[in-house]
Design an enzyme around this catalytic site. Structure first.
Site, PDB file in Angstrom:
ATOM      1  N   LYS A   1      47.238  38.903  39.453  1.00  0.00           N
ATOM      2  CA  LYS A   1      46.482  38.192  40.493  1.00  0.00           C
ATOM      3  C   LYS A   1      45.612  37.106  39.858  1.00  0.00           C
ATOM      4  O   LYS A   1      45.481  36.003  40.404  1.00  0.00           O
ATOM      5  CB  LYS A   1      45.608  39.163  41.294  1.00  0.00           C
ATOM      6  CG  LYS A   1      46.369  40.126  42.177  1.00  0.00           C
ATOM      7  CD  LYS A   1      47.166  39.467  43.297  1.00  0.00           C
ATOM      8  CE  LYS A   1      46.312  38.835  44.372  1.00  0.00           C
ATOM      9  NZ  LYS A   1      47.150  38.342  45.511  1.00  0.00           N
ATOM     10  N   TYR A  35      48.181  44.663  37.407  1.00  0.00           N
ATOM     11  CA  TYR A  35      48.006  44.095  38.758  1.00  0.00           C
ATOM     12  C   TYR A  35      46.959  42.981  38.735  1.00  0.00           C
ATOM     13  O   TYR A  35      47.213  41.862  39.186  1.00  0.00           O
ATOM     14  CB  TYR A  35      47.595  45.195  39.748  1.00  0.00           C
ATOM     15  CG  TYR A  35      46.992  44.654  41.029  1.00  0.00           C
ATOM     16  CD1 TYR A  35      47.766  43.937  41.939  1.00  0.00           C
ATOM     17  CD2 TYR A  35      45.631  44.842  41.337  1.00  0.00           C
ATOM     18  CE1 TYR A  35      47.213  43.427  43.119  1.00  0.00           C
ATOM     19  CE2 TYR A  35      45.081  44.343  42.502  1.00  0.00           C
ATOM     20  CZ  TYR A  35      45.871  43.625  43.392  1.00  0.00           C
ATOM     21  OH  TYR A  35      45.319  43.110  44.549  1.00  0.00           O
ATOM     22  N   THR A  48      41.795  39.138  44.874  1.00  0.00           N
ATOM     23  CA  THR A  48      41.011  40.368  44.742  1.00  0.00           C
ATOM     24  C   THR A  48      39.815  40.180  43.816  1.00  0.00           C
ATOM     25  O   THR A  48      39.842  39.318  42.930  1.00  0.00           O
ATOM     26  CB  THR A  48      41.929  41.484  44.175  1.00  0.00           C
ATOM     27  OG1 THR A  48      41.127  42.575  43.741  1.00  0.00           O
ATOM     28  CG2 THR A  48      42.736  41.005  42.974  1.00  0.00           C
ATOM     29  N   ASP A  49      38.801  41.030  44.000  1.00  0.00           N
ATOM     30  CA  ASP A  49      37.651  41.018  43.069  1.00  0.00           C
ATOM     31  C   ASP A  49      38.042  41.619  41.716  1.00  0.00           C
ATOM     32  O   ASP A  49      37.294  41.481  40.745  1.00  0.00           O
ATOM     33  CB  ASP A  49      36.458  41.776  43.667  1.00  0.00           C
ATOM     34  CG  ASP A  49      36.730  43.257  43.923  1.00  0.00           C
ATOM     35  OD1 ASP A  49      37.898  43.684  43.838  1.00  0.00           O
ATOM     36  OD2 ASP A  49      35.761  43.995  44.206  1.00  0.00           O
ATOM     37  N   GLU A  50      39.224  42.280  41.651  1.00  0.00           N
ATOM     38  CA  GLU A  50      39.607  42.950  40.401  1.00  0.00           C
ATOM     39  C   GLU A  50      39.889  41.963  39.275  1.00  0.00           C
ATOM     40  O   GLU A  50      39.934  42.341  38.109  1.00  0.00           O
ATOM     41  CB  GLU A  50      40.808  43.881  40.644  1.00  0.00           C
ATOM     42  CG  GLU A  50      40.498  44.888  41.733  1.00  0.00           C
ATOM     43  CD  GLU A  50      41.511  46.013  41.894  1.00  0.00           C
ATOM     44  OE1 GLU A  50      42.258  46.295  40.950  1.00  0.00           O
ATOM     45  OE2 GLU A  50      41.524  46.609  42.976  1.00  0.00           O
TER      46      GLU A  50
END
Ligand code: NAD
Ligand code: TYD
Length: 361
Positions: free
Chosen positions: A162, A158, A133-135
């Site tokens: 990741k 989260y 993810t870009d998060e």
């Protein structure tokens, strides 16, 4: 080509499998534990194909993973299995650490042993594709975009899990030589998304005349990508990506949450007009309710996807307006699917409040 897809019963994994099977691009073995978030209904069509197999396995279970690798002898792995919802990671991070970090490491160990035992062209062609993810990059201010060089700065449990898995994938490549590619994508939307996420929750609440809970002032920005565009990007990264590289994937569709919610309200008004008896007589925008913000809420995500466009020739095909309309139509036409989830698995309650806010409210 045979691909072992983890998390293939989830929102994005099932889109990838449908794409691969429809295009006749590969045979697939889907390794999925079937958590609360799994939507096996999304694989009914693929399930009829002789090119599809399913194994109900937890990716933390090393011996079961070894068996499935030995039985199916994949040419590549696409790793999507994860706990994926930020709000749930705020309530309890344990499953996120277990699946996203420990599970990814188990899978890396198993894939590495399997890859080492391959010979010649099979060994050199093998790929481990990690879907992220870009998060992991944290939050942007009003300006700028995430590139592949942006330093990692995850803010939620989260995104921290990741980010950790991304680092382990990198480490397995550097240390053990496993041929990996990683992609970091922005927020997805589309068919079969579990109704805990913003877009399906708002569509369903608008259709069922429930309040639309917008966190804070609704000014947080996400960069939306239709799930089928993501599926095509993932196949491009797997088949053409350079080993050891990472690719950012995004839809060039930055939107404030409040504007997304207003668009959904207007689409639902148009496609499923409100009963005239509803008090006030206005549209669904009346249902918007500003609620306590998410703790640690990242202000803005925006992805610079120029590398995947330049090197792999991928571009998104769906505009946000057309993709959102299709999505609202899909949820209107698949009420049995989401009503079943609301009854049995998740009724739309607020998740992810800080401990202090839980106490206060
Ligand atoms: P999802 O929650 O819809 O699906 C996850 C799937 O993984 C489910 O089918 C679940 O049963 C399975 N799973 C969970 N734990 C498992 C375990 N221990 N063993 C085996 N299977 C397990 O998630 P999604 O939205 O489809 O996301 C897929 C991947 O893409 C995730 O890795 C996520 O981090 C990443 N991603 C998601 C988005 C997004 O907007 N949804 C954006 C970028 C990246
Ligand atoms: P979400 O779909 O949970 O994805 P992510 O947190 O991974 O970006 O949330 C998207 C945005 O919508 C995020 O800024 C939080 C916000 N949001 C709400 O305002 N209300 C809600 O009920 C939900 C679930 C999310």
């Amino acid at each position: 080509m045979k691909i072992l897809v983890t998390g293939g019963a989830g929102f994005i994994g099932s889109a990838v499998i449908r794409h691969l099977i429809r295009e006749g691009a590969a045979a697939v073995v889907n390794v999925d534990k079937l958590t609360y978030a799994a939507t096996p209904e999304a694989l009914e069509e693929a399930g009829e194909s002789p090119n599809y197999a399913f194994a109900k396995i937890d990716i933390c279970d090393g011996p079961a993973l070894r068996e499935v690798f030995a039985a199916h002898r994949p040419d590549a792995v696409m790793h999507l299995a994860a706990e994926s919802h930020v709000d749930r990671s705020i309530d309890d991070a344990a499953d996120f650490i277990q699946t996203n970090v420990v599970g990814t490491c188990r899978l890396l160990e198993t894939a590495t042993d399997y890859w080492r035992a391959l010979e010649g062209p099979a060994q050199s062609a093998f790929r481990f594709h990690h879907i992220s993810t870009d998060e992991v990059f944290g939050a942007l201010g009003a300006e700028g975009h995430f590139t592949e060089e942006t330093p990692y700065k995850p803010n939620s449990p989260y995104s921290a899990s990741k980010a950790s898995s991304d680092h382990f994938v990198r480490a397995w490549h550097q240390t053990h030589g496993l041929p990996v590619v990683t992609s970091n994508c922005s927020n997805n939307y589309g068919l079969y998304q579990f109704p805990e996420k913003l877009i399906p929750l708002m569509i369903i609440n608008a259709l069922t005349e429930k309040p639309l809970p917008v966190y804070g002032k609704g000014e947080n920005v996400r960069d939306w990508l239709h799930v089928e565009d993501h599926a095509r990007a993932l196949v491009a990264v797997l088949t053409q990506g350079r080993v050891g590289e990472t690719y950012n994937v995004g839809g060039d569709s930055e939107m404030r949450n409040i504007d997304v919610v207003h668009m959904i309200c207007d689409l639902v008004d148009e496609l499923s007009p409100r009963a005239e008896t509803v008090e006030g007589g206005g549209g669904r925008r009346d249902l918007v309710t500003f609620v306590t913000d998410r703790p640690g809420h990242d202000l803005r995500y925006a992805v610079d996807a120029s590398k995947i466009k330049r090197e792999l020739g991928w571009t998104p095909q769906e505009s946000f307006a057309s993709g959102l309309r299709k999505t609202v139509v899909w949820y209107l036409e698949h009420q049995d699917w989401w009503r079943g989830i609301l009854e049995r698995r998740y009724a739309g309650e607020r998740l992810g409040l800080s401990k202090a806010d839980q106490k206060a409210g």
